[in-house]
Design a protein around this motif. Structure first.
Motif, mmCIF file in Angstrom:
data_model
loop_
_atom_site.group_PDB
_atom_site.id
_atom_site.type_symbol
_atom_site.label_atom_id
_atom_site.label_comp_id
_atom_site.label_asym_id
_atom_site.label_seq_id
_atom_site.Cartn_x
_atom_site.Cartn_y
_atom_site.Cartn_z
ATOM 1 N N LYS A 128 0.770 -1.261 -0.131
ATOM 2 C CA LYS A 128 -0.083 0.103 -0.150
ATOM 3 C C LYS A 128 0.479 1.451 0.068
ATOM 4 O O LYS A 128 0.951 1.873 -1.008
ATOM 5 N N VAL A 129 2.259 1.654 0.882
ATOM 6 C CA VAL A 129 2.841 2.728 0.646
ATOM 7 C C VAL A 129 3.891 2.605 -0.129
ATOM 8 O O VAL A 129 3.391 3.591 -0.870
ATOM 9 N N ASN A 130 4.020 1.499 -0.979
ATOM 10 C CA ASN A 130 5.019 1.702 -1.588
ATOM 11 C C ASN A 130 4.600 1.492 -3.150
ATOM 12 O O ASN A 130 5.011 1.636 -4.484
ATOM 13 N N PHE A 131 3.212 1.084 -3.295
ATOM 14 C CA PHE A 131 2.876 1.226 -4.935
ATOM 15 C C PHE A 131 1.302 2.124 -4.951
ATOM 16 O O PHE A 131 0.381 2.854 -5.180
ATOM 17 N N LEU A 132 0.549 1.101 -3.707
ATOM 18 C CA LEU A 132 -1.221 1.353 -3.594
ATOM 19 C C LEU A 132 -1.392 2.902 -3.779
ATOM 20 O O LEU A 132 -2.413 3.820 -4.348
ATOM 21 N N LEU B 268 -3.450 -5.514 -11.960
ATOM 22 C CA LEU B 268 -3.577 -5.138 -10.689
ATOM 23 C C LEU B 268 -3.653 -3.228 -10.893
ATOM 24 O O LEU B 268 -4.566 -2.464 -10.438
ATOM 25 N N ILE B 269 -2.786 -2.917 -11.820
ATOM 26 C CA ILE B 269 -3.275 -1.659 -12.278
ATOM 27 C C ILE B 269 -4.215 -0.545 -12.808
ATOM 28 O O ILE B 269 -5.281 0.428 -12.302
ATOM 29 N N ASN B 270 -5.259 -2.086 -13.615
ATOM 30 C CA ASN B 270 -6.048 -1.795 -13.946
ATOM 31 C C ASN B 270 -7.605 -2.027 -13.245
ATOM 32 O O ASN B 270 -8.534 -1.501 -13.668
ATOM 33 N N GLN B 271 -7.235 -2.002 -12.075
ATOM 34 C CA GLN B 271 -8.637 -2.279 -10.539
ATOM 35 C C GLN B 271 -8.622 -1.106 -11.359
ATOM 36 O O GLN B 271 -7.590 -0.145 -10.289
ATOM 37 N N LYS B 272 -9.810 -0.258 -10.484
ATOM 38 C CA LYS B 272 -10.856 0.788 -10.923
ATOM 39 C C LYS B 272 -11.218 1.349 -9.324
ATOM 40 O O LYS B 272 -10.660 2.765 -9.032
ATOM 41 N N THR B 273 -10.515 1.001 -8.111
ATOM 42 C CA THR B 273 -11.336 2.068 -6.928
ATOM 43 C C THR B 273 -9.821 0.616 -6.422
ATOM 44 O O THR B 273 -9.122 0.039 -6.429
ATOM 45 N N TRP B 274 -10.132 1.428 -4.887
ATOM 46 C CA TRP B 274 -9.170 0.969 -3.979
ATOM 47 C C TRP B 274 -9.731 -0.082 -3.619
ATOM 48 O O TRP B 274 -8.723 -1.173 -2.751
ATOM 49 N N LYS C 240 7.919 -1.792 -6.145
ATOM 50 C CA LYS C 240 8.133 -1.741 -7.009
ATOM 51 C C LYS C 240 8.267 -1.538 -8.600
ATOM 52 O O LYS C 240 8.568 -0.475 -9.706
ATOM 53 N N GLN C 241 7.972 -3.077 -9.375
ATOM 54 C CA GLN C 241 7.962 -2.757 -10.196
ATOM 55 C C GLN C 241 6.329 -2.412 -10.887
ATOM 56 O O GLN C 241 6.361 -2.304 -12.099
ATOM 57 N N CYS C 242 5.619 -2.184 -10.141
ATOM 58 C CA CYS C 242 4.416 -1.845 -10.443
ATOM 59 C C CYS C 242 4.180 -0.150 -11.086
ATOM 60 O O CYS C 242 3.925 0.535 -11.364
ATOM 61 N N LEU C 243 5.094 0.713 -9.506
ATOM 62 C CA LEU C 243 5.911 1.894 -10.224
ATOM 63 C C LEU C 243 5.971 1.561 -11.458
ATOM 64 O O LEU C 243 5.689 2.928 -12.207
ATOM 65 N N LEU C 244 7.243 1.551 -12.376
ATOM 66 C CA LEU C 244 7.653 1.728 -13.590
ATOM 67 C C LEU C 244 6.423 1.268 -13.765
ATOM 68 O O LEU C 244 6.846 1.573 -14.881
ATOM 69 N N SER C 245 5.967 0.113 -14.339
ATOM 70 C CA SER C 245 4.626 -0.220 -14.928
ATOM 71 C C SER C 245 3.647 0.370 -15.312
ATOM 72 O O SER C 245 3.281 0.758 -16.257
ATOM 73 N N TYR C 246 3.248 1.211 -14.289
ATOM 74 C CA TYR C 246 2.659 2.150 -14.107
ATOM 75 C C TYR C 246 3.195 3.348 -14.732
ATOM 76 O O TYR C 246 2.455 4.200 -16.048
ATOM 77 N N VAL C 247 4.219 3.916 -14.944
ATOM 78 C CA VAL C 247 4.832 4.945 -15.571
ATOM 79 C C VAL C 247 4.390 4.499 -16.952
ATOM 80 O O VAL C 247 4.475 5.144 -18.082
ATOM 81 N N ASN C 248 5.057 3.676 -17.212
ATOM 82 C CA ASN C 248 5.423 3.053 -18.590
ATOM 83 C C ASN C 248 3.716 2.957 -19.242
ATOM 84 O O ASN C 248 3.251 3.488 -20.885
ATOM 85 N N ALA C 249 2.636 2.371 -18.662
ATOM 86 C CA ALA C 249 1.622 2.540 -18.946
ATOM 87 C C ALA C 249 0.693 3.681 -19.023
ATOM 88 O O ALA C 249 -0.216 3.929 -20.097
#
Length: 301
Positions: A96-100, A140-146, A174-183
């Protein structure tokens, strides 16, 4: 042209999280020096002369919502810098702290960010090999809500909760953060308003979290963890640990007018360590195999 004009922050609203210590604090100090109206947030007290400081748990949905409600409009840059290390038993908190929490705050804050503004994250070399895990991260990124995201975590614990002491939660976040930037860099919510989105990926850096990282790496033994981190990140190239400003200053620059045509990038600030992993064909390597990468780098010296 003066330096302040080059950065483009003088008299402008900037938001930064994780500003109480380490890289976030170094970045916050530079933003203040550049004349920004800095709105800073952290779980811990902030002792800098910012425009306004907030104490908030950035891993909790309601606290993020309350914080965003209090922030101004016309924000030219958002720096998301909070992060915690791995420890067994707190994988959900790390996630939660590091990505969500960072994703959630970004998307709540988006309407308040100016056209041609910027969003910049602190990820990590711990996210190296994110491409291999991109589809899982994107799911995970494509999940619409918390709540949908939390349900997703419950159904995919194998992706971020390891059976051993491997820091899978930290790596996946950390991989999710980088994927989020990419997406998101070409997503219409961002590119439609020319909002840039990037991340830095720091190598070994001495901060207030260093002891936590040492303990988590050493399964509770800080000395053993420090030796392991040195072997993975430093020994292969006669290396030395970065200071917070070595990461915080490039972070500020990446989100500034100086880098106005840079978006979708993941900037590894590790004195070239991961470039050696890349040229050896280790792009698909996750940090669970970082030891192998380090050994191969040493063998090729």
């Amino acid at each position: 042209m003066e330096i302040k004009e080059l950065f483009g922050f003088e008299g402008k609203n900037v938001v930064i999280t994780g500003a109480a210590s380490g890289m976030g604090k170094a970045a916050c100090e530079l933003l203040i020096e550049l004349g920004a109206n800095v709105y800073a947030a952290d779980l811990n007290p902030i002792d800098l002369p910012v425009k306004k400081a907030f104490q908030a748990n950035l891993g909790e949905k309601e606290e993020i919502e309350k914080l965003v409600d209090q922030l101004p409009n016309d924000i030219v840059a958002f720096y998301s810098c909070q992060g915690i290390s791995h420890f067994p038993g707190r994988e959900y908190l790390v996630s939660k702290v590091n990505f969500l929490g960072q994703k959630y705050m970004t998307e709540l804050l988006l309407p308040k960010i100016s056209d041609y503004g910027s969003i910049t994250y602190i990820s990590s070399v711990g996210g190296f090999g994110w491409e291999r895990n991109y589809q899982n991260c994107l799911d995970l990124i494509n999940q619409k809500t918390w709540d949908e995201s939390m349900e997703w975590y419950k159904n995919h614990e194998e992706l971020f909760i390891a059976k051993d002491n491997n820091a899978l939660d930290y790596t996946f976040a950390k991989q999710c953060l980088l994927s989020y930037v990419n997406a998101k860099c070409m997503d219409k919510q961002f590119i439609g308003r020319y909002i840039r989105i990037n991340a830095i990926c720091p190598g070994d850096t001495t901060t207030g979290l260093t002891d936590d990282f040492n303990k988590s790496t050493g399964n509770g033994n800080a000395e053993a963890g420090a030796k392991a981190i040195e072997q993975i990140f430093l020994s292969s190239w006669n290396g030395f640990a970065a200071e917070p400003k070595d990461q915080g200053y490039p972070l500020v620059a990446l989100g500034s007018k100086l880098c106005s045509y840079i978006s979708g990038q993941k900037l590894y600030i590790d004195y070239g360590l991961t470039s050696s992993w890349t040229h050896m064909g280790l792009c698909g390597t996750s940090m669970g195999s970082a030891q192998e990468a380090s050994q191969k780098t040493t063998e090729n010296k």
